[in-house]
Scaffold this active site. Sequence first.
Site, PDB file in Angstrom:
ATOM      1  N   HIS A 296      -4.193  25.941 -20.676  1.00 41.76           N
ATOM      2  CA  HIS A 296      -3.088  25.150 -21.230  1.00 41.76           C
ATOM      3  C   HIS A 296      -3.234  24.932 -22.742  1.00 41.76           C
ATOM      4  O   HIS A 296      -2.335  25.307 -23.494  1.00 41.76           O
ATOM      5  CB  HIS A 296      -2.943  23.832 -20.476  1.00 41.76           C
ATOM      6  CG  HIS A 296      -2.015  22.870 -21.137  1.00 41.76           C
ATOM      7  ND1 HIS A 296      -0.660  23.089 -21.243  1.00 41.76           N
ATOM      8  CD2 HIS A 296      -2.258  21.690 -21.756  1.00 41.76           C
ATOM      9  CE1 HIS A 296      -0.110  22.074 -21.900  1.00 41.76           C
ATOM     10  NE2 HIS A 296      -1.055  21.214 -22.223  1.00 41.76           N
TER      11      HIS A 296
ATOM     12  N   HIS B  28      -5.735  18.890 -28.026  1.00 42.51           N
ATOM     13  CA  HIS B  28      -4.762  17.812 -27.839  1.00 42.51           C
ATOM     14  C   HIS B  28      -4.935  16.991 -26.562  1.00 42.51           C
ATOM     15  O   HIS B  28      -4.515  15.840 -26.519  1.00 42.51           O
ATOM     16  CB  HIS B  28      -3.318  18.356 -27.934  1.00 42.51           C
ATOM     17  CG  HIS B  28      -2.819  19.039 -26.721  1.00 42.51           C
ATOM     18  ND1 HIS B  28      -3.052  20.373 -26.465  1.00 42.51           N
ATOM     19  CD2 HIS B  28      -2.089  18.574 -25.678  1.00 42.51           C
ATOM     20  CE1 HIS B  28      -2.483  20.701 -25.325  1.00 42.51           C
ATOM     21  NE2 HIS B  28      -1.891  19.634 -24.820  1.00 42.51           N
ATOM     22  N   ASP B  29      -5.545  17.521 -25.538  1.00 37.41           N
ATOM     23  CA  ASP B  29      -5.724  16.769 -24.292  1.00 37.41           C
ATOM     24  C   ASP B  29      -7.152  16.261 -24.083  1.00 37.41           C
ATOM     25  O   ASP B  29      -7.440  15.642 -23.057  1.00 37.41           O
ATOM     26  CB  ASP B  29      -5.320  17.627 -23.090  1.00 37.41           C
ATOM     27  CG  ASP B  29      -3.826  17.620 -22.842  1.00 37.41           C
ATOM     28  OD1 ASP B  29      -3.138  16.670 -23.269  1.00 37.41           O
ATOM     29  OD2 ASP B  29      -3.334  18.572 -22.214  1.00 37.41           O
TER      30      ASP B  29
ATOM     31  N   GLU C 116      -7.282  12.343 -23.968  1.00 39.16           N
ATOM     32  CA  GLU C 116      -6.498  11.847 -22.838  1.00 39.16           C
ATOM     33  C   GLU C 116      -7.134  12.190 -21.487  1.00 39.16           C
ATOM     34  O   GLU C 116      -7.086  11.386 -20.560  1.00 39.16           O
ATOM     35  CB  GLU C 116      -5.103  12.483 -22.912  1.00 39.16           C
ATOM     36  CG  GLU C 116      -4.025  11.721 -22.230  1.00 39.16           C
ATOM     37  CD  GLU C 116      -2.661  12.299 -22.558  1.00 39.16           C
ATOM     38  OE1 GLU C 116      -2.039  12.860 -21.639  1.00 39.16           O
ATOM     39  OE2 GLU C 116      -2.238  12.212 -23.719  1.00 39.16           O
ATOM     40  N   ASP C 117      -7.732  13.360 -21.379  1.00 43.52           N
ATOM     41  CA  ASP C 117      -8.142  13.867 -20.064  1.00 43.52           C
ATOM     42  C   ASP C 117      -9.642  14.101 -19.882  1.00 43.52           C
ATOM     43  O   ASP C 117     -10.055  14.602 -18.831  1.00 43.52           O
ATOM     44  CB  ASP C 117      -7.408  15.184 -19.772  1.00 43.52           C
ATOM     45  CG  ASP C 117      -5.907  14.980 -19.628  1.00 43.52           C
ATOM     46  OD1 ASP C 117      -5.475  13.850 -19.332  1.00 43.52           O
ATOM     47  OD2 ASP C 117      -5.162  15.951 -19.830  1.00 43.52           O
TER      48      ASP C 117
ATOM     49  N   ASP D 277       3.424  21.745 -26.637  1.00 36.36           N
ATOM     50  CA  ASP D 277       2.888  21.246 -25.378  1.00 36.36           C
ATOM     51  C   ASP D 277       4.003  21.121 -24.336  1.00 36.36           C
ATOM     52  O   ASP D 277       3.870  21.581 -23.193  1.00 36.36           O
ATOM     53  CB  ASP D 277       2.224  19.891 -25.624  1.00 36.36           C
ATOM     54  CG  ASP D 277       1.605  19.271 -24.393  1.00 36.36           C
ATOM     55  OD1 ASP D 277       1.182  19.992 -23.477  1.00 36.36           O
ATOM     56  OD2 ASP D 277       1.526  18.022 -24.348  1.00 36.36           O
TER      57      ASP D 277
END
Length: 142
Positions: free
Chosen positions: A35, A61-62, A65-66, A122
Amino acid sequence: MDSDAALLLEAADFAAFKHRDQRRKDTNSTPYINHPIGVARILSHEGGVTDIKVLQAALLHDTVEDTDTTLEELEAKFGEAVAGIVREVTDDKSLPKQERKRLQVEHAPHCSPQAKLVKLADKLYNLRDLNRCTPVGQLSLV
């Protein structure tokens, strides 16, 4: 060793390590790292983006967050500009999903141009993914 290629590979390696045990929610359980790589590819190939900091942020970018990554960790490793872009596109996962989506819409006009690029790529990647395959546990839209 601060060539653009080296900087990009550092971000890819970091993201791959952080997302190493994660899978997408598609029927093939695709490795999650596909991704962020896909988001960076959209920016580069379709958007003509050559700003290495934006491409690094796309790869990362994630991570906040993840994964267990912190913004401080990103800033120490990739600099204030990259961490700042990631900060702008990171949702607060302690909030309910509907509230996170509402805040994304409210926040979008105030984002930097760099963050807008990452967020749009995204969203585009995720829409294409939905078109390709319905996530496990979700009803098909067609």
